[in-house]
Design a protein around this motif. Structure first.
Motif, PDB file in Angstrom:
ATOM      1  N   PHE A 171       0.845  -1.309  -0.124  1.00 55.49           N
ATOM      2  CA  PHE A 171       0.126   0.122   0.282  1.00 55.49           C
ATOM      3  C   PHE A 171       0.734   1.218   0.046  1.00 55.49           C
ATOM      4  CE2 PHE A 171      -3.298  -3.059   1.560  1.00 55.49           C
ATOM      5  CZ  PHE A 171      -4.359  -2.598   0.551  1.00 55.49           C
ATOM      6  N   GLY A 172       2.119   1.081  -0.202  1.00 63.02           N
ATOM      7  CA  GLY A 172       2.953   2.290  -0.334  1.00 63.02           C
ATOM      8  C   GLY A 172       3.554   2.754   0.668  1.00 63.02           C
ATOM      9  N   HIS A 173       3.742   2.276   1.577  1.00 66.32           N
ATOM     10  CA  HIS A 173       4.302   2.766   3.078  1.00 66.32           C
ATOM     11  C   HIS A 173       5.698   2.335   3.247  1.00 66.32           C
ATOM     12  CE1 HIS A 173       0.293   4.144   4.134  1.00 66.32           C
ATOM     13  NE2 HIS A 173      -0.160   3.010   3.959  1.00 66.32           N
ATOM     14  N   ARG A 174       6.514   3.232   3.867  1.00 64.28           N
ATOM     15  CA  ARG A 174       7.739   2.848   4.494  1.00 64.28           C
ATOM     16  C   ARG A 174       7.635   1.904   5.549  1.00 64.28           C
ATOM     17  NH1 ARG A 174      11.373   7.662   5.743  1.00 64.28           N
ATOM     18  NH2 ARG A 174      13.132   6.161   5.629  1.00 64.28           N
ATOM     19  N   VAL A 175       8.322   0.809   5.419  1.00 65.64           N
ATOM     20  CA  VAL A 175       8.231  -0.351   6.499  1.00 65.64           C
ATOM     21  C   VAL A 175       9.822  -0.535   6.936  1.00 65.64           C
ATOM     22  CG1 VAL A 175       7.554  -2.515   7.173  1.00 65.64           C
ATOM     23  CG2 VAL A 175       6.286  -1.540   5.386  1.00 65.64           C
ATOM     24  N   PHE A 176       9.618  -0.662   8.326  1.00 66.27           N
ATOM     25  CA  PHE A 176      10.930  -1.111   9.279  1.00 66.27           C
ATOM     26  C   PHE A 176      10.520  -2.423  10.021  1.00 66.27           C
ATOM     27  CE2 PHE A 176      11.041   3.718   8.856  1.00 66.27           C
ATOM     28  CZ  PHE A 176      11.907   3.770   7.928  1.00 66.27           C
ATOM     29  N   ALA A 177      11.503  -3.211  10.385  1.00 64.95           N
ATOM     30  CA  ALA A 177      11.288  -4.287  11.057  1.00 64.95           C
ATOM     31  C   ALA A 177      12.301  -4.610  12.105  1.00 64.95           C
ATOM     32  CB  ALA A 177      10.890  -5.557  10.142  1.00 64.95           C
ATOM     33  N   THR A 178      11.900  -5.175  13.175  1.00 66.61           N
ATOM     34  CA  THR A 178      12.882  -5.893  13.958  1.00 66.61           C
ATOM     35  C   THR A 178      13.043  -7.399  14.008  1.00 66.61           C
ATOM     36  OG1 THR A 178      11.699  -5.991  15.672  1.00 66.61           O
ATOM     37  CG2 THR A 178      12.824  -4.029  15.648  1.00 66.61           C
ATOM     38  N   ALA A 179      14.149  -8.014  13.864  1.00 65.02           N
ATOM     39  CA  ALA A 179      14.302  -9.379  14.022  1.00 65.02           C
ATOM     40  C   ALA A 179      15.531  -9.658  14.778  1.00 65.02           C
ATOM     41  CB  ALA A 179      14.389 -10.000  12.366  1.00 65.02           C
ATOM     42  N   GLY A 180      15.692 -10.977  15.043  1.00 62.79           N
ATOM     43  CA  GLY A 180      16.627 -11.576  15.948  1.00 62.79           C
ATOM     44  C   GLY A 180      17.880 -12.027  15.379  1.00 62.79           C
ATOM     45  N   GLY A 192      10.112  -6.470   1.653  1.00 62.15           N
ATOM     46  CA  GLY A 192       9.408  -5.218   1.631  1.00 62.15           C
ATOM     47  C   GLY A 192       9.831  -4.265   2.685  1.00 62.15           C
ATOM     48  N   ALA A 193      10.629  -4.610   3.558  1.00 60.01           N
ATOM     49  CA  ALA A 193      11.011  -3.826   4.722  1.00 60.01           C
ATOM     50  C   ALA A 193      12.105  -2.928   4.049  1.00 60.01           C
ATOM     51  CB  ALA A 193      11.527  -4.439   5.998  1.00 60.01           C
ATOM     52  N   GLU A 194      12.125  -1.841   4.368  1.00 61.13           N
ATOM     53  CA  GLU A 194      13.375  -0.694   3.642  1.00 61.13           C
ATOM     54  C   GLU A 194      14.425  -1.179   4.664  1.00 61.13           C
ATOM     55  OE1 GLU A 194      13.894   4.133   4.176  1.00 61.13           O
ATOM     56  OE2 GLU A 194      11.950   3.515   3.679  1.00 61.13           O
ATOM     57  N   LEU A 195      14.384  -1.367   5.904  1.00 61.26           N
ATOM     58  CA  LEU A 195      15.438  -1.496   6.737  1.00 61.26           C
ATOM     59  C   LEU A 195      14.808  -2.674   7.963  1.00 61.26           C
ATOM     60  CD1 LEU A 195      18.371  -0.635   7.719  1.00 61.26           C
ATOM     61  CD2 LEU A 195      17.051   0.875   9.170  1.00 61.26           C
ATOM     62  N   ALA A 196      15.690  -3.476   8.180  1.00 61.36           N
ATOM     63  CA  ALA A 196      15.458  -4.674   9.343  1.00 61.36           C
ATOM     64  C   ALA A 196      16.335  -4.404  10.252  1.00 61.36           C
ATOM     65  CB  ALA A 196      15.295  -5.940   8.838  1.00 61.36           C
ATOM     66  N   ILE A 197      16.196  -4.229  11.583  1.00 64.89           N
ATOM     67  CA  ILE A 197      17.061  -3.846  12.683  1.00 64.89           C
ATOM     68  C   ILE A 197      17.246  -5.204  13.592  1.00 64.89           C
ATOM     69  CG2 ILE A 197      17.315  -2.632  14.700  1.00 64.89           C
ATOM     70  CD1 ILE A 197      15.075  -0.953  13.180  1.00 64.89           C
ATOM     71  N   ASN A 198      18.443  -5.628  13.536  1.00 60.07           N
ATOM     72  CA  ASN A 198      18.767  -6.650  14.495  1.00 60.07           C
ATOM     73  C   ASN A 198      18.754  -6.251  15.932  1.00 60.07           C
ATOM     74  OD1 ASN A 198      19.626  -8.934  15.947  1.00 60.07           O
ATOM     75  ND2 ASN A 198      21.263  -9.574  14.447  1.00 60.07           N
ATOM     76  N   ASP A 201      21.419  -6.632  18.666  1.00 59.51           N
ATOM     77  CA  ASP A 201      22.867  -5.849  18.322  1.00 59.51           C
ATOM     78  C   ASP A 201      22.604  -4.188  18.078  1.00 59.51           C
ATOM     79  OD1 ASP A 201      24.189  -8.216  18.036  1.00 59.51           O
ATOM     80  OD2 ASP A 201      24.011  -8.241  15.909  1.00 59.51           O
ATOM     81  N   GLU A 202      21.282  -3.853  17.921  1.00 60.43           N
ATOM     82  CA  GLU A 202      21.049  -2.440  17.895  1.00 60.43           C
ATOM     83  C   GLU A 202      19.918  -2.039  18.597  1.00 60.43           C
ATOM     84  OE1 GLU A 202      21.714  -1.237  13.155  1.00 60.43           O
ATOM     85  OE2 GLU A 202      20.933  -3.076  13.349  1.00 60.43           O
ATOM     86  N   ASP A 203      19.879  -0.710  18.737  1.00 62.16           N
ATOM     87  CA  ASP A 203      18.774  -0.056  19.564  1.00 62.16           C
ATOM     88  C   ASP A 203      17.900   0.356  18.555  1.00 62.16           C
ATOM     89  OD1 ASP A 203      16.887   1.508  20.807  1.00 62.16           O
ATOM     90  OD2 ASP A 203      18.257   2.979  21.542  1.00 62.16           O
ATOM     91  N   PHE A 204      16.706  -0.161  18.462  1.00 64.51           N
ATOM     92  CA  PHE A 204      15.562  -0.059  17.405  1.00 64.51           C
ATOM     93  C   PHE A 204      15.103   1.491  17.525  1.00 64.51           C
ATOM     94  CE2 PHE A 204      12.558  -1.401  20.435  1.00 64.51           C
ATOM     95  CZ  PHE A 204      11.735  -0.378  20.677  1.00 64.51           C
ATOM     96  N   VAL A 205      15.157   2.128  18.598  1.00 63.17           N
ATOM     97  CA  VAL A 205      14.644   3.606  18.687  1.00 63.17           C
ATOM     98  C   VAL A 205      15.775   4.241  18.100  1.00 63.17           C
ATOM     99  CG1 VAL A 205      14.156   5.448  20.371  1.00 63.17           C
ATOM    100  CG2 VAL A 205      13.571   2.918  21.026  1.00 63.17           C
ATOM    101  N   ALA A 206      16.771   4.260  18.488  1.00 61.92           N
ATOM    102  CA  ALA A 206      18.034   5.183  17.805  1.00 61.92           C
ATOM    103  C   ALA A 206      17.866   4.941  16.253  1.00 61.92           C
ATOM    104  CB  ALA A 206      19.302   4.732  18.185  1.00 61.92           C
ATOM    105  N   VAL A 207      17.851   3.812  15.859  1.00 57.53           N
ATOM    106  CA  VAL A 207      17.831   3.453  14.091  1.00 57.53           C
ATOM    107  C   VAL A 207      16.697   4.082  13.723  1.00 57.53           C
ATOM    108  CG1 VAL A 207      17.750   1.703  12.410  1.00 57.53           C
ATOM    109  CG2 VAL A 207      19.279   1.356  14.465  1.00 57.53           C
ATOM    110  N   VAL A 208      15.478   3.907  14.196  1.00 55.42           N
ATOM    111  CA  VAL A 208      14.108   4.509  13.784  1.00 55.42           C
ATOM    112  C   VAL A 208      14.375   6.163  13.555  1.00 55.42           C
ATOM    113  CG1 VAL A 208      11.986   5.025  14.179  1.00 55.42           C
ATOM    114  CG2 VAL A 208      12.751   2.564  14.015  1.00 55.42           C
TER     115      VAL A 208
END
Length: 333
Positions: A171-180, A192-198, A201-208
């Protein structure tokens, strides 16, 4: 009929193959000869004794199936013109781990063209849940961020996660995801996620915050809760919405009410299993109108990690509890 019973609460091996009478369809209900049953995290919770079925539901686990309509009442709410012999997938309140199951006709959808019954069995629980929570409660695309908003999916490699990523991207939205893991992050990006955050290893708040130029995301779909909630509040944009659908990290959290007020945030959530048939039927119609064409066009696809013979339900549950899978687990009858 054959069915998988929870013989007592406990580890996966309490799931045992048994014989049960074939259920009888009542008014507004249909009988489905099941070809495949989806496996979901709530089935694990029910097996462990943490998620009792609604009072009027089967004690057998299983919230979604695909198969053939063999009997029932087709004269009531039947928006898709379903009849005996049609291939359908259905959302259930329970009873899906069996060769036959009764379902409200309003909660049955025709199998999308081009999909097998095994693939169709992986659709209802995740698509009903994501549509209801991301697009209805979360109002993705209808908030202060405009028609192209941003979504963060916690647990992007789960069945819910892969569905939310694909739908929001379609539907045309930017998508981010977390995974382990790196493998799971790569799968999220492929879907389709623009970025996936492990998250290991990473702080999803800072990355987002970094990838949105400090703005944050418009909607977060969360299956963790617990101490994730105050961090997610920090990761939301002005007018953002946090939607809770599970509490894998615990049900308690400390929040700053002043932040919610000042930044016009919404914290909401839902469970689907206990909602009335009319509510689920309305969701089915929305999915048929807006999502089924995307499935038939190949723009969305169920992601199935492994198909088990139904008698190996215990092995499927053990795999789900290990969290080593990406996407859905399915039982085949």
């Amino acid at each position: 009929m054959r069915a998988i019973e929870i013989t007592r609460f406990g580890a996966p091996d309490v799931l045992q193959l048994a014989r049960r009478p074939i259920p009888q369809a009542g008014p507004g209900e249909v009988l489905i000869k099941v070809a495949a049953s989806g496996v979901n995290r709530p089935d694990v919770f029910q097996r462990q004794g943490h998620y009792a079925p609604p009072p009027d539901a089967s004690d057998l686990p299983g919230l979604e199936v695909a198969g053939e309509l063999v009997d029932g009442d087709f004269d009531g709410d039947n928006p898709f013109g379903l009849r005996r012999g049609n291939a359908v997938c259905a959302l259930l309140a329970g009873g899906g781990y069996a060769e036959y199951v009764v379902a409200p006709l309003a909660q049955c959808l025709p199998v999308p063209g081009g999909l097998s019954l095994i693939e169709a069995a992986a659709l209802p629980e995740n698509y009903f849940t994501v549509w209801s929570n991301v697009f209805d409660r979360g109002q993705l695309g209808h908030g202060e961020g405009g028609i192209h908003e941003t979504l963060l999916v916690q647990g992007g490699s789960s069945g819910i996660g892969v569905t939310a990523i694909q739908l929001a991207h379609a539907f045309g939205h930017r998508v981010f995801a977390t995974a382990g893991s790196a493998e799971k992050c790569a799968a999220c990006v492929q879907l389709g996620a623009e970025l996936a955050i492990n998250y290991r290893d990473e702080d999803f708040v800072a990355v987002v915050k970094q990838v949105t130029d400090g703005r944050g995301v418009d909607v977060i779909l969360d299956m963790v809760a617990g101490d994730y909630i105050p961090r997610e509040i920090d990761a939301l944009a002005e007018g953002g919405r946090l939607v809770l659908i599970a509490t894998l990290g615990g049900s308690k959290a400390g929040i700053d009410a002043a932040t919610i007020m000042r930044r016009r945030l919404t914290l909401t959530g839902s469970t689907l299993r206990v909602r009335p048939v009319a509510f689920k039927g309305a969701l089915a119609r929305q999915l048929h109108d807006k999502v089924w064409p995307l499935l038939e066009a190949g723009k969305l696809r169920p992601v199935i990690h492994q198909v088990f013979p139904a008698a190996e339900a215990a092995q499927a549950h053990a795999l789900m509890e290990s969290s080593a899978h990406i996407g859905k687990l399915v039982l085949q009858w």
